[in-house]
Write an enzyme that holds these catalytic residues in place. Structure first.
Site, PDB file in Angstrom:
ATOM      1  N   SER A 194      86.098  27.713 -41.694  1.00 41.26           N
ATOM      2  CA  SER A 194      87.501  28.144 -41.729  1.00 41.26           C
ATOM      3  C   SER A 194      87.521  29.630 -42.053  1.00 41.26           C
ATOM      4  O   SER A 194      86.707  30.107 -42.856  1.00 41.26           O
ATOM      5  CB  SER A 194      88.248  27.380 -42.836  1.00 41.26           C
ATOM      6  OG  SER A 194      89.479  28.025 -43.127  1.00 41.26           O
ATOM      7  N   SER A 195      88.466  30.343 -41.438  1.00 35.16           N
ATOM      8  CA  SER A 195      88.586  31.776 -41.762  1.00 35.16           C
ATOM      9  C   SER A 195      88.878  31.946 -43.252  1.00 35.16           C
ATOM     10  O   SER A 195      88.513  32.960 -43.850  1.00 35.16           O
ATOM     11  CB  SER A 195      89.717  32.406 -40.946  1.00 35.16           C
ATOM     12  OG  SER A 195      89.539  32.121 -39.582  1.00 35.16           O
ATOM     13  N   ARG A 196      89.543  30.961 -43.851  1.00 39.59           N
ATOM     14  CA  ARG A 196      89.909  31.064 -45.273  1.00 39.59           C
ATOM     15  C   ARG A 196      88.713  30.845 -46.203  1.00 39.59           C
ATOM     16  O   ARG A 196      88.813  31.126 -47.401  1.00 39.59           O
ATOM     17  CB  ARG A 196      91.036  30.093 -45.604  1.00 39.59           C
ATOM     18  CG  ARG A 196      92.372  30.494 -44.981  1.00 39.59           C
ATOM     19  CD  ARG A 196      93.535  29.664 -45.513  1.00 39.59           C
ATOM     20  NE  ARG A 196      94.823  30.248 -45.158  1.00 39.59           N
ATOM     21  CZ  ARG A 196      95.583  29.849 -44.125  1.00 39.59           C
ATOM     22  NH1 ARG A 196      95.186  28.875 -43.339  1.00 39.59           N
ATOM     23  NH2 ARG A 196      96.744  30.446 -43.888  1.00 39.59           N
TER      24      ARG A 196
ATOM     25  N   LYS B 249      89.726  20.214 -36.613  1.00 36.96           N
ATOM     26  CA  LYS B 249      89.795  20.692 -38.001  1.00 36.96           C
ATOM     27  C   LYS B 249      91.244  20.690 -38.500  1.00 36.96           C
ATOM     28  O   LYS B 249      91.526  20.347 -39.641  1.00 36.96           O
ATOM     29  CB  LYS B 249      89.187  22.095 -38.059  1.00 36.96           C
ATOM     30  CG  LYS B 249      89.707  23.028 -39.120  1.00 36.96           C
ATOM     31  CD  LYS B 249      88.990  22.811 -40.400  1.00 36.96           C
ATOM     32  CE  LYS B 249      89.435  23.676 -41.562  1.00 36.96           C
ATOM     33  NZ  LYS B 249      90.535  24.579 -41.397  1.00 36.96           N
TER      34      LYS B 249
ATOM     35  N   HIS C 275      84.913  32.447 -36.263  1.00 37.77           N
ATOM     36  CA  HIS C 275      83.652  31.858 -36.703  1.00 37.77           C
ATOM     37  C   HIS C 275      83.156  30.912 -35.613  1.00 37.77           C
ATOM     38  O   HIS C 275      83.781  30.801 -34.541  1.00 37.77           O
ATOM     39  CB  HIS C 275      83.836  31.155 -38.056  1.00 37.77           C
ATOM     40  CG  HIS C 275      84.988  30.195 -38.086  1.00 37.77           C
ATOM     41  ND1 HIS C 275      85.060  29.088 -37.269  1.00 37.77           N
ATOM     42  CD2 HIS C 275      86.139  30.191 -38.809  1.00 37.77           C
ATOM     43  CE1 HIS C 275      86.172  28.417 -37.507  1.00 37.77           C
ATOM     44  NE2 HIS C 275      86.865  29.085 -38.425  1.00 37.77           N
TER      45      HIS C 275
ATOM     46  N   MET D 138      93.947  32.838 -34.691  1.00 35.72           N
ATOM     47  CA  MET D 138      94.492  33.905 -35.535  1.00 35.72           C
ATOM     48  C   MET D 138      93.397  34.914 -35.894  1.00 35.72           C
ATOM     49  O   MET D 138      93.567  35.723 -36.814  1.00 35.72           O
ATOM     50  CB  MET D 138      95.111  33.327 -36.804  1.00 35.72           C
ATOM     51  CG  MET D 138      96.298  32.408 -36.493  1.00 35.72           C
ATOM     52  SD  MET D 138      97.466  32.265 -37.846  1.00 35.72           S
ATOM     53  CE  MET D 138      96.430  31.612 -39.123  1.00 35.72           C
TER      54      MET D 138
ATOM     55  N   GLY E 242      83.345  27.820 -35.263  1.00 34.78           N
ATOM     56  CA  GLY E 242      84.309  26.788 -34.840  1.00 34.78           C
ATOM     57  C   GLY E 242      85.155  27.295 -33.686  1.00 34.78           C
ATOM     58  O   GLY E 242      85.313  26.620 -32.654  1.00 34.78           O
ATOM     59  N   HIS E 243      85.693  28.508 -33.835  1.00 37.15           N
ATOM     60  CA  HIS E 243      86.476  29.106 -32.747  1.00 37.15           C
ATOM     61  C   HIS E 243      85.605  29.271 -31.494  1.00 37.15           C
ATOM     62  O   HIS E 243      86.043  29.020 -30.377  1.00 37.15           O
ATOM     63  CB  HIS E 243      86.976  30.496 -33.146  1.00 37.15           C
ATOM     64  CG  HIS E 243      87.889  30.528 -34.339  1.00 37.15           C
ATOM     65  ND1 HIS E 243      87.528  31.120 -35.526  1.00 37.15           N
ATOM     66  CD2 HIS E 243      89.151  30.074 -34.520  1.00 37.15           C
ATOM     67  CE1 HIS E 243      88.524  31.034 -36.393  1.00 37.15           C
ATOM     68  NE2 HIS E 243      89.521  30.402 -35.813  1.00 37.15           N
TER      69      HIS E 243
ATOM     70  N   ALA F 117      89.573  36.486 -37.114  1.00 42.66           N
ATOM     71  CA  ALA F 117      88.554  36.238 -38.151  1.00 42.66           C
ATOM     72  C   ALA F 117      87.667  35.090 -37.673  1.00 42.66           C
ATOM     73  O   ALA F 117      87.490  34.070 -38.339  1.00 42.66           O
ATOM     74  CB  ALA F 117      89.188  35.933 -39.505  1.00 42.66           C
TER      75      ALA F 117
HETATM   76  P1  AMP Z   1      92.957  29.477 -36.529  1.00 38.38           P
HETATM   77  O1  AMP Z   1      92.451  30.805 -36.108  1.00 38.38           O
HETATM   78  O2  AMP Z   1      92.504  29.056 -37.887  1.00 38.38           O
HETATM   79  O3  AMP Z   1      94.419  29.294 -36.280  1.00 38.38           O
HETATM   80  O4  AMP Z   1      92.241  28.434 -35.569  1.00 38.38           O
HETATM   81  C1  AMP Z   1      92.284  28.570 -34.167  1.00 38.38           C
HETATM   82  C2  AMP Z   1      91.753  27.307 -33.544  1.00 38.38           C
HETATM   83  O5  AMP Z   1      90.407  27.082 -33.971  1.00 38.38           O
HETATM   84  C3  AMP Z   1      92.554  26.065 -33.966  1.00 38.38           C
HETATM   85  O6  AMP Z   1      92.724  25.221 -32.849  1.00 38.38           O
HETATM   86  C4  AMP Z   1      91.678  25.454 -35.008  1.00 38.38           C
HETATM   87  O7  AMP Z   1      91.855  24.054 -35.152  1.00 38.38           O
HETATM   88  C5  AMP Z   1      90.293  25.764 -34.471  1.00 38.38           C
HETATM   89  N1  AMP Z   1      89.299  25.699 -35.534  1.00 38.38           N
HETATM   90  C6  AMP Z   1      89.369  26.287 -36.756  1.00 38.38           C
HETATM   91  N2  AMP Z   1      88.300  25.947 -37.496  1.00 38.38           N
HETATM   92  C7  AMP Z   1      87.537  25.115 -36.731  1.00 38.38           C
HETATM   93  C8  AMP Z   1      86.304  24.418 -36.942  1.00 38.38           C
HETATM   94  N3  AMP Z   1      85.636  24.496 -38.086  1.00 38.38           N
HETATM   95  N4  AMP Z   1      85.823  23.661 -35.927  1.00 38.38           N
HETATM   96  C9  AMP Z   1      86.500  23.567 -34.744  1.00 38.38           C
HETATM   97  N5  AMP Z   1      87.661  24.195 -34.499  1.00 38.38           N
HETATM   98  C10 AMP Z   1      88.176  24.952 -35.472  1.00 38.38           C
END
Ligand code: AMP
Length: 283
Positions: free
Chosen positions: A190-192, A154, A39, A35, A41-42, A37
């Site tokens: 986390s983006s949040r 996560k 970081h 989604m 992790g992504h 934003a």
């Molecule tokens: P999001 O943009 O938050 O929907 O996350 C997109 C993908 O990145 C999802 O598969 C999340 O599980 C993964 N993700 C988010 N935060 C982390 C993190 N800290 N470490 C690893 N993967 C992450």
């Protein structure tokens, strides 16, 4: 030296043309749905995808179907330009950032419902969430038809839901889970986290500590509800506003644990002011 900029695709027509060219090359394609934003992790997911595939596509779409009306869809952070530069650095080949009407055209009337791992935990607090996730992930997997798609541990319940979705709908894609990337103090990226004020950021890592303590208590012989209650109490004492759940569960089904021999996972969700944080660990 920074890598050359990567193309941003906005429509399904452009997407089809690029995918066609990649298939002609004989490339194996990996998809990383996000989604935005972005970081580290992504970006770790993108690097893992690049290690397994010749071509990597990241999607960026803030999916309204997985937010309830009172949730943070409008204020969710958005930074397409910054995200694209980060993706290029991580080895991503293309960004797919469709508009709302490309994903949900007028008259759109389908929603995928999932039971099994989607029941309980997040669903008790965000009942709309997994059907929204399943619907967008199914659409992206069908549009892109990657060989593999990468998701973070996560969002552990989401990872199990997506695995179920791909196998139950015979989508023919490998779903790869990737370990959680954390700040030095243990807070899951986390983006949040961008919502946290500095005093809240200082207590946010208590969620990871509470989960680690619950896992240790379980391994040392405590009953799940005793370990869960102690963890929830410690979060409130550390300054968390409220706790949605701390739960020790079977790591594959998310059902209640029935023996110590079963693989276990501890999952939690709690609020710091207006910000809801989630995390989980093997127990
Ligand atoms: P999001 O943009 O938050 O929907 O996350 C997109 C993908 O990145 C999802 O598969 C999340 O599980 C993964 N993700 C988010 N935060 C982390 C993190 N800290 N470490 C690893 N993967 C992450």
């Amino acid at each position: 030296m920074s890598p050359p900029p990567i193309p941003i695709i906005r429509t399904r027509t452009e997407l089809s043309a690029v995918l066609q060219a990649w298939r002609t090359e004989g490339a194996r394609v990996g998809l990383v749905p996000t989604m935005g934003a972005l970081h580290q992790g992504h970006l770790a997911l993108v690097r893992a995808a690049k290690a397994d595939n010749q071509r990597v596509l990241a999607s960026i779409f803030v999916n309204p179907a997985q937010f309830a009306p009172h949730e943070d869809f409008d204020r969710y952070p958005r930074d397409l330009e910054g995200d694209t530069a980060k993706l290029a650095n991580a080895g991503c080949d293309m960004v797919y950032a469709p508009g709302l009407a490309d994903i949900y055209p007028d008259g759109f009337a389908v929603r995928i419902e999932i039971a099994g791992p989607a029941l309980g935990l997040e669903s008790d607090f965000r009942p709309h969430f997994f059907s929204g996730v399943a619907t967008i992930v199914a659409k992206l997997l069908i549009q892109v038809t990657p060989q593999a798609a990468y998701f973070g541990e996560k969002d552990y319940q989401q990872l199990l839901v997506v695995k179920r979705l791909a196998s139950d709908l015979d989508l023919g894609v490998e779903i790869v889970g990737y370990e959680t990337v954390r700040e030095p103090d243990g807070l899951a990226l986390s983006s949040r986290n961008a919502y946290l004020k500095s005093d809240q950021r200082a207590v946010a890592a208590a969620l990871n500590v509470a989960l680690r303590n619950a896992a240790t208590e379980w391994r040392n012989g405590a009953e799940p509800n005793k370990a869960e209650n102690a963890a929830a109490q410690s979060l409130l004492s550390s300054g968390f506003t409220s706790v949605d759940y701390i739960a020790l569960r079977h790591a594959h089904t998310l059902q209640a644990l029935t023996s110590r021999a079963e693989p276990a996972r501890v999952l939690g969700a709690a609020w710091l002011g207006e910000t809801r944080l989630i995390d989980n660990l093997p127990a």
